[in-house]
Design a protein around this motif. Structure first.
Motif, PDB file in Angstrom:
ATOM      1  N   ARG A 158      53.516  60.177  24.686  1.00  0.00           N
ATOM      2  CA  ARG A 158      53.151  59.774  25.539  1.00  0.00           C
ATOM      3  C   ARG A 158      54.695  59.893  26.370  1.00  0.00           C
ATOM      4  NH1 ARG A 158      51.077  54.615  25.567  1.00  0.00           N
ATOM      5  NH2 ARG A 158      52.540  54.589  23.793  1.00  0.00           N
ATOM      6  N   ASP A 159      55.705  60.391  26.310  1.00  0.00           N
ATOM      7  CA  ASP A 159      56.669  60.159  27.287  1.00  0.00           C
ATOM      8  C   ASP A 159      57.574  61.674  26.481  1.00  0.00           C
ATOM      9  OD1 ASP A 159      58.296  57.532  28.600  1.00  0.00           O
ATOM     10  OD2 ASP A 159      57.718  56.569  26.698  1.00  0.00           O
ATOM     11  N   CYS A 160      56.667  62.201  25.812  1.00  0.00           N
ATOM     12  CA  CYS A 160      57.437  64.074  26.298  1.00  0.00           C
ATOM     13  C   CYS A 160      56.979  64.273  28.302  1.00  0.00           C
ATOM     14  CB  CYS A 160      56.320  64.460  25.368  1.00  0.00           C
ATOM     15  SG  CYS A 160      56.947  64.347  23.684  1.00  0.00           S
ATOM     16  N   LYS A 161      57.761  65.421  28.453  1.00  0.00           N
ATOM     17  CA  LYS A 161      57.550  65.979  29.391  1.00  0.00           C
ATOM     18  C   LYS A 161      58.075  67.631  29.313  1.00  0.00           C
ATOM     19  CE  LYS A 161      58.162  62.495  33.527  1.00  0.00           C
ATOM     20  NZ  LYS A 161      58.045  62.519  34.295  1.00  0.00           N
ATOM     21  N   PHE A 162      56.892  68.682  29.822  1.00  0.00           N
ATOM     22  CA  PHE A 162      56.730  69.637  29.231  1.00  0.00           C
ATOM     23  C   PHE A 162      56.931  70.073  31.036  1.00  0.00           C
ATOM     24  CE2 PHE A 162      54.888  67.256  26.130  1.00  0.00           C
ATOM     25  CZ  PHE A 162      54.858  68.480  24.602  1.00  0.00           C
ATOM     26  N   THR A 163      57.818  70.766  31.550  1.00  0.00           N
ATOM     27  CA  THR A 163      57.635  71.668  32.546  1.00  0.00           C
ATOM     28  C   THR A 163      56.974  72.780  32.663  1.00  0.00           C
ATOM     29  OG1 THR A 163      59.798  71.862  32.410  1.00  0.00           O
ATOM     30  CG2 THR A 163      59.719  70.337  33.160  1.00  0.00           C
ATOM     31  N   GLY A 164      57.286  73.406  31.113  1.00  0.00           N
ATOM     32  CA  GLY A 164      55.895  74.897  31.642  1.00  0.00           C
ATOM     33  C   GLY A 164      57.017  75.891  31.325  1.00  0.00           C
TER      34      GLY A 164
ATOM     35  N   ARG B 290      62.125  61.546  34.386  1.00  0.00           N
ATOM     36  CA  ARG B 290      62.197  63.032  34.748  1.00  0.00           C
ATOM     37  C   ARG B 290      61.318  64.048  35.555  1.00  0.00           C
ATOM     38  NH1 ARG B 290      62.917  67.492  30.154  1.00  0.00           N
ATOM     39  NH2 ARG B 290      61.296  67.909  30.725  1.00  0.00           N
ATOM     40  N   ALA B 291      62.017  65.180  35.940  1.00  0.00           N
ATOM     41  CA  ALA B 291      61.781  66.300  36.246  1.00  0.00           C
ATOM     42  C   ALA B 291      60.265  66.050  36.178  1.00  0.00           C
ATOM     43  CB  ALA B 291      61.725  66.769  37.383  1.00  0.00           C
ATOM     44  N   TRP B 292      58.920  67.003  36.703  1.00  0.00           N
ATOM     45  CA  TRP B 292      57.561  67.249  35.995  1.00  0.00           C
ATOM     46  C   TRP B 292      57.784  68.883  36.630  1.00  0.00           C
ATOM     47  CZ3 TRP B 292      54.105  66.401  32.334  1.00  0.00           C
ATOM     48  CH2 TRP B 292      54.163  65.015  32.151  1.00  0.00           C
TER      49      TRP B 292
END
Ligand code: NDP
Length: 524
Positions: A207-213, A31-33
Motif C-alpha cells: 500500500r506504500d508502493c508507488k508506480f508512476t508507469g 511522492r509524485a504519482w
C-alpha cells in the motif's frame, strides 16, 4: 507528458508494523504519482551523469592533481584522448572486491545481529526499538536503532588495528580508492535494481508502493517506500547510515594516515575537516531516532537515488576535501622515494607547497598530465584562517543541531515543552492518510522554526562551507561540496514545501503566512 499510475498494486503483507488497515488506496501527499517531461528529463540526465561526475572528480584528482579543467583542456587540445585517460584508470582488483565484501558483510552483521546496548549505559541516548512516522498508507514501522553502536565498534576496531593489531594498513582505503569505487558502483546498481524488482514482485508494504508507469522514474526514485528483508533489515536505514556514513569518518582517517605516511605529519586543514565531519557523523548516529522523522525516511522511496547515492555519491564526493588536501603528483617513471617536499617551513599562505624532483621543482597544480600519479600535497592553514573555519563549522553545527532538536522535542512532547525558554507558538493542523483516517499534528512557529521554515538547512550549509574553506583557495574542486549542498538543500526545501502543502492544505498556508521565508529571512 504525464505517465499514468498503474492500478495493479500488489497485495499488502503484514510486517512488524502498526497499520491502519482499511483500503489499499494511496495517499496524495507522498511522492509524485505523475511524471512530467521536465522531471523525466532531469531523471534521465542524472542517471546518465551522476556516475560520470563521480568518475570525473576522482580521476581528475588521480591523474590531474585535482585540476578539474585538466582533462577537458587536454582532450580539447588533442594532448590526450578519452581512451588514454581511461587506460590510466586503475581497474577493479580482487583485493578491493574482497575488502568491500568484508566491509559490507561486517556492517550487515552489526546491523542485524547485535541489538543495541548503548542506550543501556549512555545517558540521553535513544536507541533500541523505535517507531518511525506514519506513512501515506497509514503504516508505522518499527526500527532497530543501533547505528551508534555500529559506528563505535567499527572505529574501535580501526584504532585497535592501527595501534595494536596491525592486520591492515590504515591507508588501506586510500590505497584502493579507485578499485573500491567500482565495487561501490556494483553494489549501488545491484541494490537499486533489486529494490525495483522487489517493489513489483514481493513488496514489504504494497500500500506504500508507488508506480508512476514510467520505468526510469520508478528506477530512479524508487517504487517501495520502506523495503525490508525479514523483520529488521530496512534498506533505507541500512544503506544511508552504513556502509555510507560509518565509512565517511573511516575514509577521512585513512586519508589522514596517508598524509602522515607521506609527509611525516598531518596538516591542520586535514585535522579540521576530520574533526568537523566527525562531529556531523557522530551527531547523525547519536540522533538516529530523530533521523526516522526526516524526509529520507518519511518521504523518499528507495530507488537508485538513495541506493546508489548512499553507496557511491556519499562516500566518494562528501570526502573530496580530505582527498583534495592530500592530492599528489608523481611523474611517470619516478618512484615516490625520488620525490621529496621542499623542506622550507610553510608561510602564512602556504597552501601550495613546492614539490621537487631532485633539484628540479615540479608545478604542484599542473594542467598537463605528463603521466602523473598521486603524490602528497598538503594544505597548511594560517592560524587565523584555521580558527575562522573552526568557528564557522561550530556555529553552523550549533544552528543545525538546535533547529533539528527544537522540532524533534516539540513533536515528541506534542508541544508541551519550552523553546528558547518560552511556551512555543503552534499551528494546529490535520491530514488524511490513504486509509481515510484523519490525523492531527502541530507545526512549530517558535525558535529557529519561527525565523525561517528551514533554518536547519542554513546551519548545514555553514558547516559545509567550513569544510571547503579548510582547503584554502587554490582550486574549485573542494568547493564542489558546498555548491552541491546548496542545490540539494534548496531543491529539498522546495519539494518538502510542496509535500507539506499537499498534506496540510490551508494549515500549511497559515504557517507560511506566519513564517514567510524559507531559508534566509528577507532573502529567500
Ligand atoms: P526537516 O528535518 O526540516 O523535516 C521536514 C519535515 O518536518 C516536513 O516534511 C514536516 O514533516 C516537518 N515540519 C516542517 N516544518 C515544521 C514545523 N514548523 N514544525 C514541525 N514540523 C515541521 O528536513 P530533512 O529531513 O530534509 O532534514 C533533516 C536534516 O538533515 C536537516 O538539518 C538537513 O540539513 C540534513 N540533511 C543533510 C543531508 C546531507 O546530505 N548532508 C541531506 C539531507 C538532509 P511532517 O510531515 O512530519 O509534518
Amino acid at each position: 507528458m504525464a505517465a499514468k499510475s498503474q492500478p495493479n498494486v500488489p497485495k499488502a503483507k503484514s510486517g512488524d508494523s502498526v497499520t491502519n488497515d482499511r483500503t489499499a488506496s494511496q495517499g496524495q501527499w507522498g511522492r509524485a504519482w505523475e511524471v512530467d517531461w521536465f522531471s523525466l528529463g532531469s531523471i534521465i540526465f542524472l542517471l546518465l551523469c551522476r556516475t560520470f561526475i563521480v568518475y570525473y572528480f576522482i580521476m581528475a584528482c588521480d591523474q590531474y592533481s585535482c585540476a578539474l579543467t585538466g582533462p577537458v583542456v587536454d582532450i580539447a587540445t588533442g594532448r590526450a584522448r578519452l581512451s588514454d585517460i581511461w587506460a590510466k584508470t586503475p581497474p577493479i582488483t580482487r583485493k578491493a572486491a574482497q575488502l568491500y565484501t568484508l566491509w559490507v558483510t561486517f556492517q550487515v552483521l552489526l546491523y542485524t545481529s547485535l541489538p543495541d546496548f548503548c542506550h543501556k549505559f549512555l545517558p540521553g541516548y535513544v536507541g533500541g526499538i523505535q517507531e518511525g512516522a506514519v506513512t501515506p498508507a497509514g503504516v508505522v514501522n518499527k526500527y532497530q536503532i543501533n547505528g551508534l553502536q555500529a559506528w563505535l565498534l567499527t572505529h574501535l576496531l580501526w584504532f585497535a588495528n592501527a595501534h595494536l593489531l596491525s592486520w591492515f594498513s590504515p591507508t588501506i582505503i586510500f590505497d584502493n580508492w579507485i578499485p573500491l569505487l567500482w565495487c561501490a558502483n556494483i553494489l549501488g546498481y545491484a541494490v537499486s535494481t533489486f529494490a525495483m524488482v522487489k517493489g513489483y514482485f514481493f513488496p514489504t508494504s504494497a500500500r506504500d508502493c508507488k508506480f508512476t508507469g514510467n520505468f526510469f522514474y520508478n528506477y530512479m526514485m524508487g517504487v517501495e517506500f520502506n523495503p525490508r528483508i525479514g523483520k529488521w533489515f530496512d534498506f533505507k536505514l541500512f544503506f544511508n547510515g552504513r556502509p555510507g556514513i560509518v565509512a565517511w569518518t573511516l575514509i577521512n582517517l585513512s586519508f589522514a594516515a596517508k598524509q602522515r605516511e607521506l609527509h611525516g605529519h598531518v596538516t591542520n586543514a586535514m585535522v579540521l575537516v576530520n574533526v568537523l565531519q566527525a562531529i556531523y557523523v557522530i551527531d547523525f548516529f547519536w540522533n538516529e531516532t530523530w533521523y526516522l522523522k526526516t524526509i529520507d525516511i518519511c518521504h523518499d522511496h528507495f530507488g537508485w537515488y538513495l541506493g546508489w547515492g548512499d553507496c557511491v555519491w556519499l562516500p566518494y564526493l562528501y570526502t573530496l576535501q580530505c582527498f583534495y588536501s592530500q592530492k599528489r603528483t608523481l611523474r611517470q617513471g619516478v618512484s615516490e622515494a625520488e620525490l621529496r617536499f621542499d623542506p622550507r617551513p610553510p608561510g602564512p599562505r602556504a597552501h601550495t607547497p613546492v614539490l621537487s624532483l631532485g633539484k628540479a621543482p615540479l608545478d604542484p597544480f599542473p594542467l598537463v598530465p605528463q603521466g602523473l600519479y598521486l603524490v602528497y600535497h598538503p594544505v597548511q592553514l594560517s592560524t587565523p584562517h584555521a580558527v575562522g573555519v573552526l568557528l564557522l563549522g561550530l556555529v553552523g553545527y550549533y544552528i543545525f543541531r538546535v533547529a533539528n532538536h527544537q522540532k524533534d522535542l516539540f513533536r515528541r512532547t506534542d508541544g508541551r515543552c519550552l523553546i528558547w525558554g518560552k511556551k512555543p507558538k503552534v499551528i494546529e493542523c490535520s491530514y488524511t492518510s490513504a486509509d481515510g483516517q484523519r490525523h492531527h499534528s502541530k507545526l512549530l512557529v517558535s525558535g529557529f522554526w519561527g525565523v525561517a521554515r528551514h533554518f536547519n538547512y542554513v546551519g548545514d550549509l555553514m558547516g559545509s562551507l567550513a569544510y571547503c574553506l579548510a582547503c584554502g583557495g587554490g582550486h574549485l574542486l573542494p568547493y564542489f561540496y558546498i555548491i552541491y549542498m546548496a542545490i540539494l538543500l534548496t531543491h529539498r526545501c522546495l519539494r518538502d514545501e510542496h509535500r507539506c502543502a499537499s498534506k496540510y492544505g490551508r494549515d500549511w498556508e497559515r504557517y507560511t503566512a506566519a513564517v514567510p521565508y524559507r531559508l534566509l529571512p528577507g532573502i529567500f
